[in-house]
Design an enzyme around this catalytic site. Structure first.
Site, PDB file in Angstrom:
ATOM      1  N   SER A 100      36.618  52.107  42.366  1.00  0.00           N
ATOM      2  CA  SER A 100      36.365  51.070  41.714  1.00  0.00           C
ATOM      3  C   SER A 100      35.893  51.212  40.210  1.00  0.00           C
ATOM      4  CB  SER A 100      34.759  50.707  42.531  1.00  0.00           C
ATOM      5  OG  SER A 100      34.288  49.532  42.114  1.00  0.00           O
ATOM      6  N   ASP A 150      39.395  42.544  50.033  1.00  0.00           N
ATOM      7  CA  ASP A 150      38.497  43.049  49.102  1.00  0.00           C
ATOM      8  C   ASP A 150      37.923  41.711  48.307  1.00  0.00           C
ATOM      9  OD1 ASP A 150      36.951  44.428  47.028  1.00  0.00           O
ATOM     10  OD2 ASP A 150      37.898  45.978  47.119  1.00  0.00           O
ATOM     11  N   HIS A 181      35.942  46.109  50.244  1.00  0.00           N
ATOM     12  CA  HIS A 181      35.958  47.085  49.373  1.00  0.00           C
ATOM     13  C   HIS A 181      35.484  48.564  49.799  1.00  0.00           C
ATOM     14  CE1 HIS A 181      35.609  47.732  44.696  1.00  0.00           C
ATOM     15  NE2 HIS A 181      34.439  48.162  44.965  1.00  0.00           N
TER      16      HIS A 181
END
Length: 197
Positions: A100, A150, A181
């Site tokens: 991320s 996501d 995610h």
């Protein structure tokens, strides 16, 4: 100066640098890296930006909206940190692993300037700009993992980054899972396969 976790590996072994996601810490992927690459030196910096108490590597003004000036400054600082680590360890190869926000600072470093990493694992990256061609990406082995649904890193943007890296000559592999995610178990298997290759 970044706070970081460090594990000393075998002389001449690879160096793995891990970069946590928003709200994570230097320890988020540190032990995993040692497990994935036995005998490696592992260095895991912690982001020095606080977003409502959550550690990050650069500022943003909204979900998927980056402070590009801050990103440029933080990218340069992280490149200096990584370069110093490489000079100190003198590894056989350099591997980056980020999730991320950590994947985003890792990708930003790779897309700008000379080659630092021989291999990179980008878990759920989001690069909301069209990256210019960087010849230093040629031959770099890159695994991108992502969720088809996501909400933070939309699949078309992930595919766009993969296409851009492949167009620069990176040895690109893209692994999808059907979720969002979160890090899926299948991603860990894909990472192991990529690092063992």
């Amino acid at each position: 100066m970044y706070r970081f976790s460090e594990t000393t590996g075998q002389t001449g072994g690879p160096l793995v640098l891990t970069f946590h996601g928003t709200g994570g810490s230097a320890d988020q992927f540190h032990a995993l890296a040692s497990d994935l690459v036995p005998g490696a030196h592992v260095i895991s910096p912690q982001g020095d930006v606080s977003e409502n108490g959550a550690a990050r590597f650069f500022r943003r003004t909204g979900e998927g909206v980056y402070d590009m000036d801050d990103l440029a400054q933080r990218r340069a600082a992280m490149r200096y940190f990584v370069s110093a680590a490489i000079a100190q360890v003198r590894p056989s190869r350099v591997i980056g692993l980020g999730y991320s926000n950590g994947a985003n600072i890792l990708a930003a470093m790779m897309l700008d300037g000379s080659r630092l990493f021989d291999q990179a694992v980008l878990l759920h990256p989001l690069i909301p700009w069209t990256p210019p061609d960087n010849p230093a990406m040629a031959g770099v082995r890159v695994l991108i993992t992502a969720g088809r649904h996501d909400p933070i890193c939309p699949a078309p943007m992930t595919q766009g980054l993969a296409d851009a890296l492949a167009g620069m000559g990176a040895d690109l592999d893209l692994h999808w899972h059907p979720g969002g995610h979160e890090i899926d178990r299948s991603e860990i298997a894909a990472i192991r396969k990529a690092l063992d290759a």
